[in-house]
Design an enzyme around this catalytic site. Structure first.
Site, short mmCIF file in Angstrom:
data_model
loop_
_atom_site.label_atom_id
_atom_site.label_comp_id
_atom_site.label_asym_id
_atom_site.label_seq_id
_atom_site.Cartn_x
_atom_site.Cartn_y
_atom_site.Cartn_z
N HIS B 130 0.89 -1.04 0.04
CA HIS B 130 0.05 -0.20 0.08
C HIS B 130 0.96 1.18 0.01
CE1 HIS B 130 -3.69 2.14 1.21
NE2 HIS B 130 -2.78 3.11 1.69
N GLU B 131 1.80 1.37 0.91
CA GLU B 131 2.66 2.72 1.01
C GLU B 131 3.53 2.65 -0.17
OE1 GLU B 131 1.73 4.71 3.12
OE2 GLU B 131 0.79 3.34 4.61
N HIS B 134 1.55 4.07 -2.90
CA HIS B 134 1.75 5.56 -2.97
C HIS B 134 2.85 6.37 -3.53
CE1 HIS B 134 -2.17 6.06 -0.82
NE2 HIS B 134 -1.62 5.69 0.36
N HIS B 140 -5.80 6.35 -3.02
CA HIS B 140 -6.55 5.15 -2.50
C HIS B 140 -7.84 4.69 -3.56
CE1 HIS B 140 -5.63 6.69 1.70
NE2 HIS B 140 -4.92 5.50 1.28
N CYS B 141 -8.22 3.42 -3.48
CA CYS B 141 -8.65 2.60 -4.50
C CYS B 141 -10.19 2.47 -3.95
CB CYS B 141 -8.22 1.66 -5.06
SG CYS B 141 -8.90 0.73 -6.31
N CYS B 146 -8.88 -4.18 -3.02
CA CYS B 146 -7.70 -3.72 -3.52
C CYS B 146 -6.78 -3.32 -2.57
CB CYS B 146 -7.77 -2.72 -4.54
SG CYS B 146 -6.08 -1.99 -5.12
N CYS B 165 -5.54 -4.24 -7.64
CA CYS B 165 -6.67 -4.49 -8.29
C CYS B 165 -6.11 -4.34 -9.77
CB CYS B 165 -7.93 -3.84 -8.16
SG CYS B 165 -7.61 -1.94 -8.72
N CYS B 168 -5.40 -0.62 -10.67
CA CYS B 168 -4.16 -0.10 -9.84
C CYS B 168 -2.82 -0.70 -10.29
CB CYS B 168 -4.31 -0.70 -8.39
SG CYS B 168 -5.43 0.77 -7.37
ZN LIG Z 1 -3.04 4.82 2.01
ZN LIG Z 2 -7.33 -0.71 -6.87
#
Ligand SMILES: [Zn+2]
Ligand SMILES: [Zn+2]
Lengths: 452, 183
Positions: B130-131, B134, B140-141, B146, B165, B168
Site C-alpha cells: 500500500h505505502e 503511494h 486510495h482505490c 484492492c 486490483c 491499480c
Molecule cells: Zn493509503
Molecule cells: Zn485498486
C-alpha cells in the site's frame, strides 16, 4: 475520483500541516497548506477550496476563528473544520456559532476524519450537481460541439474536462450515432494537446493488412503498391491524440500489436525494423459491448483493461429525449442555411412525432431525418406530415431479434446488465423493471458475477 | 536496474523484511535490498503520546537513503502517529521517493489476541504494498479488496487482499516502466 477537490490545511507548525497534507493526498485530494491565517487568506483569494482545516491556536497574527470568519467573507458557504488540541466548551461553541462545519479535537481517530471528509465532499458533489441542474434549467449546455441538457451528458462533459489533460487511455462506448467522435474531439481540444494533431481512424472500414499499414505505416516495397515509405496514423498523431473508432472490430493480431504499442509507447512500420518512440494519447471507441466481447473470447482482456482506464458511456438518444427538440431546432437552423430553404422551425405535431420515435440510429439519424424532412417540406415550418417516413422506420426499430447463438442464460445476464446500467445500479428499480423480486436479482448478480 | 531499499529503523522483525524483499522483487522486477539498520531518531519520540512521529522517521530515512536507491521503505517496529491522528499504519510521499510503515498494530497481540504469525506477515505485505503504491502515485482505490483501498483499522486491512486490483496494477506498471525509460 477525488482529484477535482482541493483542500487547504492551515497550521503554524510545519510538521503538523505537512503530515496532514500528505495523509489527505494519499486519498487523492489536491492539498495546499498555509502557515498562518494571512497566508490562508491569500490562497483563498486565489481559489476556492472544498474543505479548510484550520488550527485554532496560531500564535502570530490572526487565530483560527478569525481566519475562518475572513474565509467566510470571501466564500460564505466555505466548509471550515476547526482543529484544536484542547477542547473547551466555550471555543467549541464560538467556532460552531461562527459557522464551522465541524470542531475536532486532535488527535482524532483516522476513521472519523475519513468519514468527515467523505461527508463534506459528498455535499460538495451534490451542490455541484445542483449548479449544473440550474444551468440545465436555464437552457442548453454546450460543450465543444456537443449540445445537451441531459444530466448524464453533463456528467460526461464534466469528466471530459477533468481528464482532458491526462495521458490515460479512454474508452468511449455508445451506440452508433451517439457522437463518440465528438466526445473524443472534445477530450482532445479541451486539453493541453489541443494544438497538436487529432487523428481519427475507423478500424472497421479496412481489411486487416491495410489497417495495419494505415495505423503503423509501411516501408517502401513491403507489399505491392507500397512504392514509397509511408508514415502511419500513429506517427501522424505524435504529441496529440489518436481515435481508434470501432475498436471492437479489430483482428486478434492487431489487438496484440496495439497492446504492445500501449505498453511500450513505440511502433514499428510494417516491413520495418526501426522502432519509433511516440507520445500519443489513445482514445478508443466502440458500439459493441467490449466486456461481452472479452467474455466471449473475441477481445483480449489485457487490451480491454489497457483501453478502459477511463470509461465514458454515452447514453442513446432515447434515454435523453429532452435533447430531441433542442437538437432538432439546431439542425433546422443550420440546414436551412445549407439547403437555402427558409424553414424556421418545427410544429408541435412534428415534435410529437419525433418524441414518439425510438431513434435507433441516435443523433445521426435525427440529423438525417431533419434533413430529409426539410428537402421535401413545402412550408416554412416542419410538420408531422414531413416526418411520415418515421412511421415505417419505427416498426423496424421495435422488431427485436435474439442475437444468434446466445444461450437463455446469456440473455438473462444481458437483460440484467443492461437494466442495471439503465437504472444506474439501483437494485430496487432494476428488479421492478425486470419483474423479478430483489432476492432473485441479487442471486443472479452473484451467479453471473455481474459487476456493479 | 532500479533499486528499492528496505530500511530497518530500530530492530524490526527480520523475517518480515525477507518476505517484503521477495514480494517486491516479483512485484516491481527491481533489485530489492535490505539497507543497514538505522536508529530511531530521537526527535521522533513523543513522550506524552508514547508514540513516534511518522514524518520525522520519513525524513531521516530520506536523509540516509543510499545514492542508488530509487525508492526507500522504512520499516519500524514502533507505533507511529501524525499530530492530527491517533495513529497511522504508515505514511508515504505521494509520487515521492520514500515511505514508512509500522509493524506495531499489525500484530494480533496488540489487540490482546493470540499470536498469529501467518496473519501478521500477510498484513505486513499489504501495508508495504500500500505505502509503496503511494510512492508510485497511486491514491486510495474504491475497489474494497484492492490493497490500495483506504484502511483506518486492522479490520479494514484484513478485508483487503495482498494484491493490486487490475486498474491499480496497470497504473503501477505504467509508473514503474516510465521510470525505466526516462533516465
Ligand atoms: Zn493509503
Ligand atoms: Zn485498486
Amino acid at each position: 475520483m477525488n482529484t477535482q477537490w482541493e483542500i487547504l490545511v492551515v497550521d503554524d507548525e510545519e510538521v503538523n500541516r505537512e503530515s496532514m497534507a500528505a495523509w489527505l493526498r494519499e486519498d487523492g485530494y489536491f492539498v495546499d497548506s498555509a502557515a498562518s491565517g494571512r497566508e490562508a487568506l491569500e490562497k483563498t483569494q486565489a481559489k476556492e477550496y472544498a474543505i479548510y482545516f484550520v488550527d485554532l491556536k496560531m500564535p502570530k497574527g490572526i487565530d483560527g476563528i478569525e481566519t475562518m470568519m475572513e474565509i467566510k467573507k470571501i466564500y460564505p458557504d466555505a466548509s471550515v473544520v476547526i482543529i484544536t488540541a484542547y477542547a473547551t466548551v466555550d471555543t467549541a461553541i464560538s467556532a460552531m456559532k461562527e459557522g464551522a462545519i465541524e470542531y475536532i479535537v486532535k488527535p482524532c481517530n483516522p476513521q472519523e476524519i475519513s468519514l468527515l471528509v467523505g461527508r463534506i465532499i459528498k455535499v460538495k458533489n451534490l451542490e455541484r450537481e445542483n449548479t449544473m441542474l440550474r444551468k440545465k434549467l436555464l437552457g442548453q449546455y454546450q460543450f465543444q460541439d456537443i449540445i445537451s441538457k441531459n444530466a448524464k451528458m453533463m456528467e460526461i462533459f464534466q469528466l471530459v474536462k477533468e481528464i482532458s489533460s491526462m495521458r490515460s487511455t479512454v474508452l468511449i462506448q455508445g451506440e452508433s450515432g451517439t457522437g463518440k467522435e465528438l466526445v473524443a474531439r472534445a477530450i482532445h481540444y479541451s486539453g493541453d494537446r489541443a494544438d497538436k494533431p487529432f487523428i481519427a481512424v475507423s478500424c472497421s472500414a479496412l481489411a486487416e493488412t491495410l489497417l495495419e499499414s494505415e495505423l503503423f505505416g509501411h516501408e517502401k516495397g513491403t507489399f505491392t503498391g507500397a512504392i514509397s515509405q509511408k508514415p502511419g496514423k500513429f506517427e501522424m498523431a505524435d504529441g496529440g491524440t489518436i481515435l481508434l473508432d470501432e475498436i471492437g472490430d479489430i483482428s486478434p493480431k492487431l489487438q496484440m500489436d496495439l497492446l504492445r504499442v500501449l505498453q511500450e509507447k513505440k511502433i514499428y512500420r510494417v516491413g520495418g525494423s526501426e522502432e519509433i518512440t511516440l507520445d500519443v494519447r489513445v482514445v478508443a471507441a466502440t458500439h459493441v459491448n467490449l466486456e461481452d466481447a472479452v467474455r466471449q473470447g473475441r477481445f483480449r482482456e489485457d487490451l480491454f483493461y489497457r483501453l478502459n482506464v477511463i470509461n465514458i458511456h454515452i447514453p442513446p438518444l432515447r434515454e435523453r429525449m429532452e435533447d430531441i427538440p433542442l437538437l432538432a431546432r439546431i439542425f433546422v437552423e443550420r440546414l436551412s442555411h445549407e439547403l437555402g430553404k427558409p424553414i424556421t422551425g418545427i410544429s408541435e405535431g412534428g415534435l410529437k412525432k419525433m418524441m414518439d420515435y425510438g431513434w435507433p440510429g441516435n443523433v445521426r439519424e435525427l440529423e438525417n431525418a431533419v434533413e430529409r424532412a426539410m428537402v421535401t417540406c413545402r412550408e416554412h415550418v416542419l410538420t408531422e406530415n414531413d416526418f411520415q417516413f418515421l412511421n415505417g422506420a419505427k416498426k423496424d426499430a421495435q422488431e427485436w431479434e435474439i442475437p444468434q447463438s446466445m444461450t437463455l442464460e446469456e440473455l438473462e445476464r444481458q437483460a440484467i446488465v443492461t437494466t442495471l446500467r439503465r437504472c444506474n445500479g439501483n437494485i430496487k428499480e432494476t428488479a421492478l423493471k425486470l419483474g423479478m423480486d430483489r432476492s432473485t436479482l441479487y442471486d443472479r448478480i452473484k451467479k453471473f458475477n455481474i459487476p456493479r | 536496474m532500479k533499486s528499492l531499499y528496505l530500511m530497518p529503523v530500530g530492530a524490526p522483525d527480520e523475517r518480515a523484511l525477507d518476505i517484503l524483499k521477495h514480494r517486491f522483487e516479483q512485484e516491481l522486477g527491481w533489485d530489492v535490498r535490505i539497507a543497514h539498520a538505522m536508529a530511531i531518531p530521537n526527535v521522533a519520540y513523543d513522550a506524552k503520546r508514547e508514540q513516534y512521529e511518522a514524518i520525522h522517521i520519513l525524513r531521516a530515512a530520506i536523509e540516509a537513503m543510499p545514492r542508488d536507491a530509487e525508492r526507500v521503505l522504512a520499516v519500524v517496529d514502533a507505533d507511529l502517529f501524525i499530530p492530527m491522528l491517533t495513529f497511522v499504519f504508515g505514511q508515504a510521499q505521494l509520487k515521492g521517493k520514500a515511505a514508512v510503515m509500522s509493524l506495531a498494530r499489525l500484530r494480533q497481540d496488540y489487540y490482546s489476541l493470540p499470536v498469529n504469525a501467518a496473519l501478521f506477515y500477510k498484513r505486513v505485505e499489504k501495508e508495504a504494498m500500500h505505502e509503496i503504491g503511494h510512492t508510485f502515485g497511486l491514491t486510495h482505490c474504491t475497489e474494497k479488496h484492492c490493497v490500495m483501498a483506504l484502511s483506518n483499522s486492522i479490520q479494514q486491512v484484513d478485508g483487503k487482499l495482498a494484491e493490486y486490483c487490475r486498474s491499480c496494477a496497470i497504473l503501477l506498471q505504467d509508473s514503474v516502466s516510465s521510470l525505466a525509460t526516462d533516465r
